[in-house]
Every structure is written in C-alpha cells, then in structure tokens.
Write an enzyme that holds these catalytic residues in place. Structure first.
Site, short mmCIF file in Angstrom:
data_model
loop_
_atom_site.label_atom_id
_atom_site.label_comp_id
_atom_site.label_asym_id
_atom_site.label_seq_id
_atom_site.Cartn_x
_atom_site.Cartn_y
_atom_site.Cartn_z
CB SER A 119 -0.97 0.03 1.19
OG SER A 119 -0.68 -0.90 2.16
CG HIS A 140 -3.32 -0.91 -3.34
ND1 HIS A 140 -3.77 0.36 -3.09
CD2 HIS A 140 -3.18 -1.49 -2.13
CE1 HIS A 140 -3.89 0.54 -1.80
NE2 HIS A 140 -3.54 -0.57 -1.19
N1 NAD Z 1 -4.70 -4.81 5.51
C1 NAD Z 1 -5.13 -3.93 4.61
O1 NAD Z 1 -6.16 -3.27 4.76
C2 NAD Z 1 -4.32 -3.74 3.34
C3 NAD Z 1 -4.94 -3.16 2.22
C4 NAD Z 1 -4.23 -3.05 1.01
C5 NAD Z 1 -2.90 -3.49 0.96
N2 NAD Z 1 -2.31 -4.03 2.07
C6 NAD Z 1 -0.92 -4.51 1.94
O2 NAD Z 1 -0.95 -5.93 1.82
C7 NAD Z 1 0.23 -6.49 2.37
C8 NAD Z 1 -0.14 -7.51 3.41
O3 NAD Z 1 -0.89 -6.91 4.43
P1 NAD Z 1 -1.83 -7.77 5.40
O4 NAD Z 1 -2.73 -6.79 6.06
O5 NAD Z 1 -2.37 -8.95 4.69
O6 NAD Z 1 -0.73 -8.27 6.48
P2 NAD Z 1 -0.83 -9.54 7.44
O7 NAD Z 1 0.06 -9.22 8.59
O8 NAD Z 1 -2.24 -9.91 7.71
O9 NAD Z 1 -0.19 -10.73 6.58
C9 NAD Z 1 1.16 -10.74 6.17
C10 NAD Z 1 1.58 -12.19 5.94
O10 NAD Z 1 2.87 -12.19 5.33
C11 NAD Z 1 3.56 -13.30 5.83
N3 NAD Z 1 4.99 -13.22 5.60
C12 NAD Z 1 5.94 -12.52 6.31
N4 NAD Z 1 7.15 -12.78 5.80
C13 NAD Z 1 6.99 -13.64 4.76
C14 NAD Z 1 7.89 -14.28 3.86
N5 NAD Z 1 9.20 -14.09 3.93
N6 NAD Z 1 7.37 -15.12 2.91
C15 NAD Z 1 6.03 -15.33 2.84
N7 NAD Z 1 5.14 -14.76 3.67
C16 NAD Z 1 5.62 -13.92 4.63
C17 NAD Z 1 3.20 -13.28 7.32
O11 NAD Z 1 3.50 -14.54 7.94
C18 NAD Z 1 1.70 -13.00 7.23
O12 NAD Z 1 0.94 -14.19 7.14
C19 NAD Z 1 1.04 -5.31 2.90
O13 NAD Z 1 1.96 -4.93 1.92
C20 NAD Z 1 -0.02 -4.23 3.12
O14 NAD Z 1 0.51 -2.93 3.03
C21 NAD Z 1 -2.99 -4.18 3.25
#
Ligand code: NAD
Length: 284
Positions: A119, A140
């Site tokens: 993001s 995204h």
């Molecule tokens: N949560 C939101 O509202 C939202 C919205 C749009 C974009 N994003 C983006 O999406 C991405 C993920 O966010 P999220 O909210 O799902 O986070 P989250 O914490 O729920 O999930 C992240 C996952 O990544 C895994 N991970 C960490 N290191 C890793 C590796 N080396 N290999 C594989 N997996 C690994 C973790 O174990 C975890 O399961 C981020 O870049 C965030 O900015 C989030």
C-alpha cells in the site's frame, strides 16, 4: 495471456483474500507463507469467508467446496514456479519485500506477471529487483478483498504496456474493476483519502464542529457511506499518521503535514477501534 495458476506470497488478511477471489473465479492458487500455522490460519479465513457468503446466498455449496479445493498452501517458494501470476502480499516492510521478491524472482517463469500488493512502497523500487522489471507492477487490492471491487494497477517506471493489459484482463476475470495509475506515494486512492481524513482532524482540532457533525456533514452532504473520523478509527490512527508522514517526507510539501491532534491521539494510544478509543469510544 492464458492465466490459470496463481501464486500468492503471504497468507494473511490480504493474501488469503486475494487467494479466495482467485479461487472463486476458477483459478488454481498456491499460497506461500513462512510456516504451516500461518497457512492454516489463511485457509481457515478463506473457509470462514466462503461460509458467510454461502449463508448470504452469494455462493452455492458446490461452488464454495470447489473454490476451497483450488487453494493449497506451501512453505516452499519453489511452488511458485508454475504460476502465471505471482502476487506478493506479505508484511509491509521494504527490506522484507526486497528479500521476498528476489527469492521469488529466482523461481518464477519468465513470462509470469509479477505483482506486489503493497500500500505504500514504491513499485519502481520493487520492480528494480526483478530480472524482468517490465513484467512487474503493483496490484493494490482493498480490504476485505472478496467484497471490494477496486484494484489499483500501479505502473512502475519499468512496467510495460503488455503487462498492464494482461493485469487489467486478470483483474476483470476476478470480477474486479481496475484503475491504472502511475507509481507515486499513496498511488491514487490513499493519496486522496488520507489527506481528506487528515483535514477532518484539523476541522475537529479547530473546534469547527463536533466529531459527529463533521462525520454527518460528509455522510449527508457528500454521500460518503461513513464519516472521515469514524473511518480513521477503523483504519487505525497510527496507520493514518504513518501514511501522512510518508506523504510529508516524500513530496516535501507542507500541505501533507499530519494534524497535531492526530499525533496527540496516537501518542495517547487512542488508535481507534483496535484500542477501543479513537475519535469515538468503543468500550461501552
Ligand atoms: N490490511 C489492509 O487493509 C491492506 C490493504 C491493502 C494493501 N495491504 C498490503 O498488503 C500487504 C499484506 O498486508 P496484510 O494486512 O495482509 O498483512 P498480514 O500481517 O495480515 O499478513 C502478512 C503475511 O505475510 C507473511 N509473511 C511474512 N514474511 C513472509 C515471507 N518471507 N514469505 C512469505 N510470507 C511472509 C506473514 O507470515 C503474514 O501471514 C502489505 O503490503 C499491506 O501494506 C494491506
């Protein structure tokens, strides 16, 4: 481009949501995460979400079972080798993402579309670690992925027209509506949304109106489904402050300075719903 197999890196909130959207659209998905526990949580989240959709009659029992069968988890990056599209949705950290993308780049097919769901991190900077940066872009998705129809497709400086066209067709095949934007901090949606919320905090700080009246003003006067301060409480005031700080630093422009009240709220630990207190109280 024929897209059948999807690799998703990260089985968290966004990763399992993206995996679910792909599986419901009839695509085979492998979700890669660091441990079996993370994968099990991701698959359980998909199962729970599909169950809720079935209860609301948005999906049949057969379609739910078929979608779940199309998702498998793995801790082995080698499993990404057969994917037509690989979407990185791991924890938001530049160092971590660079390491993950470098690792995935070594195994993915040369024609695969390679995307990040970041993001806030520069797509141009992430594309620079890919051996075929012209195949790299930002995809995204919005949370919760199964419900939200928008996908911002972000072009890094290196992204080719062919890659954008293929990602556009892929997003549409998922039932999403893509918009194409150039790489820039916050892309388009957060670039507009976060300063608007920040301005609502300035309005509150200046005692122009109560939090309820500010929110009602935007709901009833602009047809927003939720007021900006209530939305800030949902997003998390710490997350919002971090985004405004990125804008302030990256654009070098005082128009993005975070509202002092926002900083005060974060310093007090009033982070919104997750802390049971933000611009509103959630502990009663
Ligand atoms: N949560 C939101 O509202 C939202 C919205 C749009 C974009 N994003 C983006 O999406 C991405 C993920 O966010 P999220 O909210 O799902 O986070 P989250 O914490 O729920 O999930 C992240 C996952 O990544 C895994 N991970 C960490 N290191 C890793 C590796 N080396 N290999 C594989 N997996 C690994 C973790 O174990 C975890 O399961 C981020 O870049 C965030 O900015 C989030």
């Amino acid at each position: 481009m024929d897209i059948q197999r999807i690799g998703v890196i990260g089985a968290g909130t966004m990763g399992n949501g993206i995996a679910q959207a792909c599986a419901v659209a009839g695509l085979d998905v492998v979700m890669v995460d660091v441990g079996q526990a993370q994968i099990d949580r991701g698959v359980a989240a998909i199962d729970g979400s599909l169950e809720r959709l079935q209860k609301k009659d948005r999906i049949s029992g057969d379609a739910r079972a078929a979608a779940l069968r199309r998702v498998r988890g793995s801790t082995d990056y080698g499993e990404l080798g057969g994917a037509d599209v690989v979407i990185e949705a791991a924890t938001e950290s530049l160092d971590l993402k660079l390491r993950i993308l470098w690792q995935a780049d070594g195994v993915i097919g040369k024609d695969a579309i390679f995307a990040s769901n970041t993001s806030s991190i520069s797509i141009t900077a992430l594309a620079a670690v890919a051996s075929r940066p012209e195949r790299f872009l930002g995809m995204h998705f919005f949370n919760p992925v199964p419900m939200m129809t928008l996908v911002e497709l972000i072009r890094g400086l290196q992204t080719s027209d062919e890659t954008v066209a293929a990602a556009t067709a892929f997003a549409k095949a998922l039932g999403k509506t893509p918009i194409v934007v150039k790489n820039s901090p916050g892309f388009v949606v957060n670039r507009i949304l976060c300063p608007m919320i920040n301005e609502a905090v300035f309005a509150l700080q200046e005692n122009l109106a109560s939090a309820e009246d500010i929110d009602n003003g935007m709901k009833l006067g602009c047809n927003h489904p939720i007021g900006p301060l209530a939305l800030a409480d949902m997003i998390g005031l710490d997350v919002l402050l971090a985004v405004m700080n990125v804008f302030y630093a990256d654009f070098n422009d005082p128009k993005y300075r975070p509202a002092p009240l926002l900083k005060e709220m974060v310093a007090a630990g009033y982070l919104g719903r997750k802390a049971k207190r933000g611009f509103y109280r959630y502990d009663k």
